[in-house]
Design a protein around this motif. Structure first.
Motif, PDB file in Angstrom:
ATOM      1  N   ARG A  60       0.786  -1.227   0.000  1.00 54.33           N
ATOM      2  CA  ARG A  60       0.000   0.000   0.000  1.00 54.33           C
ATOM      3  C   ARG A  60       0.828   1.293   0.000  1.00 54.33           C
ATOM      4  O   ARG A  60       0.974   1.907  -1.051  1.00 54.33           O
ATOM      5  N   PRO A  61       1.370   1.753   1.133  1.00 56.12           N
ATOM      6  CA  PRO A  61       1.956   3.108   1.136  1.00 56.12           C
ATOM      7  C   PRO A  61       3.063   3.320   0.108  1.00 56.12           C
ATOM      8  O   PRO A  61       3.062   4.332  -0.603  1.00 56.12           O
ATOM      9  N   GLY A  62       4.026   2.384  -0.010  1.00 52.26           N
ATOM     10  CA  GLY A  62       5.146   2.582  -0.903  1.00 52.26           C
ATOM     11  C   GLY A  62       4.811   2.380  -2.362  1.00 52.26           C
ATOM     12  O   GLY A  62       5.169   3.207  -3.225  1.00 52.26           O
ATOM     13  N   LEU A  63       4.116   1.310  -2.693  1.00 53.37           N
ATOM     14  CA  LEU A  63       3.789   1.026  -4.089  1.00 53.37           C
ATOM     15  C   LEU A  63       2.853   2.079  -4.672  1.00 53.37           C
ATOM     16  O   LEU A  63       3.047   2.547  -5.803  1.00 53.37           O
ATOM     17  N   ILE A  64       1.829   2.468  -3.924  1.00 56.80           N
ATOM     18  CA  ILE A  64       0.908   3.474  -4.451  1.00 56.80           C
ATOM     19  C   ILE A  64       1.583   4.837  -4.512  1.00 56.80           C
ATOM     20  O   ILE A  64       1.318   5.637  -5.424  1.00 56.80           O
ATOM     21  N   LEU A  65       2.490   5.112  -3.573  1.00 54.39           N
ATOM     22  CA  LEU A  65       3.260   6.363  -3.641  1.00 54.39           C
ATOM     23  C   LEU A  65       4.133   6.384  -4.890  1.00 54.39           C
ATOM     24  O   LEU A  65       4.324   7.447  -5.500  1.00 54.39           O
ATOM     25  N   TRP A  66       4.677   5.247  -5.292  1.00 52.80           N
ATOM     26  CA  TRP A  66       5.429   5.146  -6.555  1.00 52.80           C
ATOM     27  C   TRP A  66       4.560   5.639  -7.720  1.00 52.80           C
ATOM     28  O   TRP A  66       5.025   6.405  -8.578  1.00 52.80           O
ATOM     29  N   VAL A  67       3.306   5.239  -7.757  1.00 46.40           N
ATOM     30  CA  VAL A  67       2.382   5.694  -8.792  1.00 46.40           C
ATOM     31  C   VAL A  67       2.194   7.209  -8.721  1.00 46.40           C
ATOM     32  O   VAL A  67       2.228   7.917  -9.740  1.00 46.40           O
ATOM     33  N   LEU A  68       2.004   7.726  -7.510  1.00 49.71           N
ATOM     34  CA  LEU A  68       1.806   9.161  -7.347  1.00 49.71           C
ATOM     35  C   LEU A  68       3.038   9.949  -7.776  1.00 49.71           C
ATOM     36  O   LEU A  68       2.924  11.042  -8.348  1.00 49.71           O
ATOM     37  N   ILE A  69       4.222   9.408  -7.502  1.00 46.70           N
ATOM     38  CA  ILE A  69       5.452  10.079  -7.925  1.00 46.70           C
ATOM     39  C   ILE A  69       5.520  10.139  -9.447  1.00 46.70           C
ATOM     40  O   ILE A  69       5.863  11.175 -10.026  1.00 46.70           O
ATOM     41  N   ILE A 103       3.016  10.150 -11.552  1.00 42.86           N
ATOM     42  CA  ILE A 103       2.025  11.135 -11.998  1.00 42.86           C
ATOM     43  C   ILE A 103       2.549  12.543 -11.756  1.00 42.86           C
ATOM     44  O   ILE A 103       2.384  13.446 -12.594  1.00 42.86           O
ATOM     45  N   CYS A 104       3.209  12.739 -10.619  1.00 44.90           N
ATOM     46  CA  CYS A 104       3.806  14.040 -10.306  1.00 44.90           C
ATOM     47  C   CYS A 104       4.845  14.437 -11.347  1.00 44.90           C
ATOM     48  O   CYS A 104       4.915  15.597 -11.767  1.00 44.90           O
ATOM     49  N   MET A 105       5.658  13.463 -11.798  1.00 47.60           N
ATOM     50  CA  MET A 105       6.683  13.760 -12.800  1.00 47.60           C
ATOM     51  C   MET A 105       6.053  14.159 -14.135  1.00 47.60           C
ATOM     52  O   MET A 105       6.554  15.056 -14.832  1.00 47.60           O
ATOM     53  N   VAL A 106       4.958  13.500 -14.499  1.00 48.32           N
ATOM     54  CA  VAL A 106       4.238  13.878 -15.716  1.00 48.32           C
ATOM     55  C   VAL A 106       3.708  15.300 -15.580  1.00 48.32           C
ATOM     56  O   VAL A 106       3.811  16.114 -16.514  1.00 48.32           O
ATOM     57  N   TRP A 127       5.771   9.297 -20.854  1.00 49.33           N
ATOM     58  CA  TRP A 127       4.498   8.577 -20.866  1.00 49.33           C
ATOM     59  C   TRP A 127       4.728   7.073 -20.822  1.00 49.33           C
ATOM     60  O   TRP A 127       4.029   6.344 -20.115  1.00 49.33           O
ATOM     61  N   LEU A 128       5.719   6.607 -21.585  1.00 48.54           N
ATOM     62  CA  LEU A 128       5.996   5.169 -21.652  1.00 48.54           C
ATOM     63  C   LEU A 128       6.435   4.634 -20.294  1.00 48.54           C
ATOM     64  O   LEU A 128       5.953   3.593 -19.838  1.00 48.54           O
ATOM     65  N   VAL A 129       7.352   5.340 -19.644  1.00 51.65           N
ATOM     66  CA  VAL A 129       7.838   4.906 -18.332  1.00 51.65           C
ATOM     67  C   VAL A 129       6.715   4.943 -17.299  1.00 51.65           C
ATOM     68  O   VAL A 129       6.493   3.971 -16.569  1.00 51.65           O
ATOM     69  N   ALA A 130       6.003   6.061 -17.241  1.00 49.80           N
ATOM     70  CA  ALA A 130       4.953   6.219 -16.231  1.00 49.80           C
ATOM     71  C   ALA A 130       3.844   5.189 -16.414  1.00 49.80           C
ATOM     72  O   ALA A 130       3.420   4.537 -15.447  1.00 49.80           O
ATOM     73  N   CYS A 131       3.379   5.023 -17.638  1.00 50.96           N
ATOM     74  CA  CYS A 131       2.277   4.076 -17.876  1.00 50.96           C
ATOM     75  C   CYS A 131       2.712   2.639 -17.610  1.00 50.96           C
ATOM     76  O   CYS A 131       1.943   1.841 -17.054  1.00 50.96           O
ATOM     77  N   SER A 132       3.941   2.290 -17.981  1.00 48.08           N
ATOM     78  CA  SER A 132       4.435   0.927 -17.748  1.00 48.08           C
ATOM     79  C   SER A 132       4.528   0.625 -16.263  1.00 48.08           C
ATOM     80  O   SER A 132       4.127  -0.453 -15.807  1.00 48.08           O
ATOM     81  N   GLN A 133       5.058   1.577 -15.495  1.00 53.33           N
ATOM     82  CA  GLN A 133       5.216   1.345 -14.057  1.00 53.33           C
ATOM     83  C   GLN A 133       3.877   1.366 -13.333  1.00 53.33           C
ATOM     84  O   GLN A 133       3.651   0.564 -12.414  1.00 53.33           O
ATOM     85  N   ILE A 134       2.974   2.240 -13.738  1.00 49.68           N
ATOM     86  CA  ILE A 134       1.654   2.287 -13.111  1.00 49.68           C
ATOM     87  C   ILE A 134       0.895   0.989 -13.394  1.00 49.68           C
ATOM     88  O   ILE A 134       0.222   0.449 -12.508  1.00 49.68           O
ATOM     89  N   TRP A 135       1.012   0.483 -14.613  1.00 47.98           N
ATOM     90  CA  TRP A 135       0.373  -0.791 -14.950  1.00 47.98           C
ATOM     91  C   TRP A 135       0.934  -1.919 -14.086  1.00 47.98           C
ATOM     92  O   TRP A 135       0.198  -2.774 -13.599  1.00 47.98           O
ATOM     93  N   TYR A 136       2.248  -1.911 -13.887  1.00 46.89           N
ATOM     94  CA  TYR A 136       2.904  -2.948 -13.079  1.00 46.89           C
ATOM     95  C   TYR A 136       2.369  -2.935 -11.648  1.00 46.89           C
ATOM     96  O   TYR A 136       2.045  -3.980 -11.083  1.00 46.89           O
ATOM     97  N   VAL A 137       2.278  -1.747 -11.067  1.00 47.99           N
ATOM     98  CA  VAL A 137       1.775  -1.631  -9.691  1.00 47.99           C
ATOM     99  C   VAL A 137       0.317  -2.052  -9.623  1.00 47.99           C
ATOM    100  O   VAL A 137      -0.091  -2.796  -8.717  1.00 47.99           O
ATOM    101  N   GLN A 140      13.812   6.789 -13.107  1.00 46.60           N
ATOM    102  CA  GLN A 140      13.715   7.026 -14.553  1.00 46.60           C
ATOM    103  C   GLN A 140      12.734   8.158 -14.871  1.00 46.60           C
ATOM    104  O   GLN A 140      13.022   9.040 -15.687  1.00 46.60           O
ATOM    105  N   ALA A 141      11.584   8.136 -14.222  1.00 49.36           N
ATOM    106  CA  ALA A 141      10.581   9.180 -14.470  1.00 49.36           C
ATOM    107  C   ALA A 141      11.103  10.552 -14.042  1.00 49.36           C
ATOM    108  O   ALA A 141      10.915  11.547 -14.748  1.00 49.36           O
ATOM    109  N   ARG A 142      11.770  10.601 -12.902  1.00 43.41           N
ATOM    110  CA  ARG A 142      12.297  11.890 -12.426  1.00 43.41           C
ATOM    111  C   ARG A 142      13.393  12.402 -13.352  1.00 43.41           C
ATOM    112  O   ARG A 142      13.477  13.600 -13.645  1.00 43.41           O
TER     113      ARG A 142
END
Length: 437
Positions: free
Chosen positions: A214-223, A225-228, A246-256, A296-298
Motif C-alpha cells: 500500500r503506502p510505498g507502491l501506491i506512492l510510486w504511482v503518485l510520484i 504522476i507528479c513527474m508527468v 508517458w511510456l515509463v509512467a504508464c508501464s510502471q503504473i500498470w505494473y503496480v 527514470q521518471a524523475r
C-alpha cells in the motif's frame, strides 16, 4: 518457565544461521540503503549536472552529493513530514473502510492460520480517482509538490521506516508473539534489521502485508504522476509530455496496478510466510521502492527524450514480453496449486506428497517470473537513453536482489525437500534465465 511449544516442537527456536553476513552486514545495509537513496537522488538531479557526469567520476560525485552541507540542511521539512504522515494515515483509513475479502494465509507453526484483508487495488483506485479529480480541478501545476520536495520526502519516508521497525521490534517481546525463524538470534542489530516478529499486527491489521502493497507502491504511482505533471508544466500542456515519460509512467503504473489487483498471490510469498518484519522490509517498502524505482521518471523531467513511434513500439513490445512471462508464469503456478491445471503440466511428487512442476514455464527455469521482472526493469530504463548509468541502477540492483532471493529459495527448498530437491534440479537445471543461469 518452560519454552512455548507447537506441534512441531519449540515455537520460537533460537536463530543460529545468519544471512547478509550477520550483524555487521545488517548494520552496513541499514546505513547503506538510506545513503544510497539520498546519493542517487541528490547526485542525479538538475541541480548537479543532470546526471551527465563521466562514469569514472560517479563514486566521488555520490559521496560529495551526500556530504554537501547545504543538502543536509535542506533535507528536513516539517510540512513534508506531516504530509507523508497524512498519506500513511490515509492508507490505513482506506484499508479499514473500503470493502475487501478476508483470506486465510498458509498454516502457521502454531497450527492455525491468519486472515488478511484484500483491498489494495480498491485503495489504488480511490487514490487515483482523488488525484485525477484534483488535477482536473486545479491543473497539473498543483500536483508537482513531490518533485519540488523530493529529498525531504525521502527523509519523511526514512523516519517512518525507522519508527515502524522500532515499534514492531519492541512489540516482538510480548508474551506469546510468534517470531520469524531467521530473526531470533538475540543480537539486537541483526534482529532489528531482519525482523524478529513474523506477523506483527495492530488489531486485525497485519503490518507486514499492509506495508508490502500500500503506502510505498501506491506512492510510486503518485510520484510518476507528479513527474508527468512537472514536465507538463514545463512544456505547456499534457499533449507535449514526451513519449519517453508517458511510456515509463504508464508501464510502471500498470505494473503496480497488476500487483495490487493480484494481491492474494502475495500471501504465499517468502516475505509473508517466512521473513519477519523489520527494518529490511520496512525501509524497502516505504523508502527504497518509491524513491529509487521512480528514478527514470524523475530523470526524464529534466532530461527530456523524444523516442519516436518506432523506438517507442520496440520498447513497449519488450515491456509486454516481460509482463507476459511474469504474469503467465505466476498464473501457471497459482492455478496448479489450486488444482486448476488447464495446461496438463508435468510434475514430480516428493516423498512428502508435494508436487513440483517440471514443464511449462516452470520446466524452463526454477524462477521464470524473475526473468519477466528483469526484462520489464530493462524496458523501463531504455526510454532514458544511454547518457547516464544512474537510470540503469534499478535493473542492476534488481537482478542482484532476484539472484539473492533465488539462492535463499533454493536453500529453503533443499531443507524442505531433501534429496527430492536434487532430483528436481537435474530435471530443471536453469535457475532464472534458460541456458544462461
Amino acid at each position: 518457565m518452560s519454552p512455548q511449544v507447537s506441534k512441531h516442537g519449540v515455537l520460537n527456536p533460537k536463530t543460529t544461521h545468519f544471512e547478509f553476513f550477520g550483524p555487521f552486514g545488517a548494520l552496513v545495509i541499514s546505513l547503506g540503503v538510506p545513503f544510497i537513496t539520498y546519493a542517487l537522488n541528490l547526485g542525479c538531479s538538475e541541480h548537479t549536472g543532470n546526471c551527465s557526469q563521466p562514469y569514472e567520476d560517479l563514486p566521488a560525485l555520490l559521496v560529495a552529493a551526500v556530504l554537501e552541507p547545504r543538502w543536509w540542511k535542506s533535507l528536513w521539512d516539517t510540512q513534508v513530514v506531516l504530509t507523508y504522515a497524512g498519506w500513511h494515515a490515509f492508507c490505513v483509513l482506506a484499508w479499514a473502510v473500503l470493502p475487501g475479502e478476508w483470506l486465510e494465509g498458509l498454516p502457521l507453526r502454531t497450527g492455525g492460520t491468519k486472515k488478511y484483508k484484500i483491498n489494495a487495488f480498491s485503495t489504488l483506485l480511490l487514490t487515483l480517482g482523488l488525484v485525477l479529480a484534483w488535477i482536473l480541478q486545479f491543473g497539473p501545476q498543483s500536483f508537482t509538490y513531490i518533485y519540488q520536495k523530493f529529498p525531504q520526502f525521502i527523509t519523511a519516508a526514512l523516519l517512518n521506516s525507522v519508527a515502524q521497525a522500532g515499534f514492531v521490534y519492541a512489540q516482538s517481546f510480548r508474551n506469546g508473539e510468534l517470531l520469524a525463524l531467521g530473526g531470533n538470534s538475540g543480537n539486537s542489530i541483526y534482529d532489528f534489521y531482519i525482523g524478529r516478529s513474523l506477523n506483527p499486527s495492530l488489531g486485525s491489521l497485519d503490518i507486514k502485508q499492509f506495508n508490502e502493497l500500500r503506502p510505498g507502491l501506491i506512492l510510486w504511482v503518485l510520484i510518476d504522476i507528479c513527474m508527468v505533471c512537472e514536465q507538463a508544466v514545463r512544456r505547456g500542456v499534457y499533449r507535449n509530455v514526451t513519449d519517453s515519460l508517458w511510456l515509463v509512467a504508464c508501464s510502471q503504473i500498470w505494473y503496480v496496478a497488476d500487483c495490487l489487483y493480484n494481491e492474494p498471490a502475495i500471501l504465499t510469498t517468502m516475505d509473508i510466510t517466512t521473513d519477519g518484519f523489520g527494518f529490511m522490509l520496512s525501509v524497502g517498502d516505504l523508502l527504497w521502492v518509491p524513491f529509487v524505482y521512480s528514478l527514470q521518471a524523475r530523470y526524464l523531467v529534466f532530461n527530456q527524450v523524444e523516442l519516436g513511434p518506432t523506438t517507442t513500439s520496440v520498447i513497449m513490445a519488450l515491456n509486454v514480453l516481460g509482463y507476459y512471462i511474469f504474469r503467465t508464469a505466476n498464473a501457471e503456478k497459482n492455478d496448479f496449486k489450486e488444482g486448476i491445471d488447464t495446461r496438463n503440466l508435468q510434475y514430480m511428487t516428493t516423498e512428502g506428497g508435494r508436487k513440483l512442476i517440471t514443464s511449462g514455464w516452470w520446466g524452463r527455469s526454477r524462477h521464470p517470473n524473475y526473468l519477466g521482472d528483469i526484462i520489464m526493469a530493462i524496458a523501463w530504463c531504455l526510454p532514458t537513453g544511454f547518457n547516464t548509468i544512474f537510470t540503469y541502477f534499478y535493473p542492476i540492483f534488481f537482478a542482484v536482489l532476484l539472484v539473492h532471493r533465488q539462492m535463499r529459495d533454493d536453500e529453503n527448498c533443499a531443507k524442505k525437500y531433501g534429496k527430492d530437491w536434487e532430483k528436481y534440479k537435474k530435471i530443471v537445471p536453469w535457475r532464472i534465465v534458460p541456458y544462461i543461469y
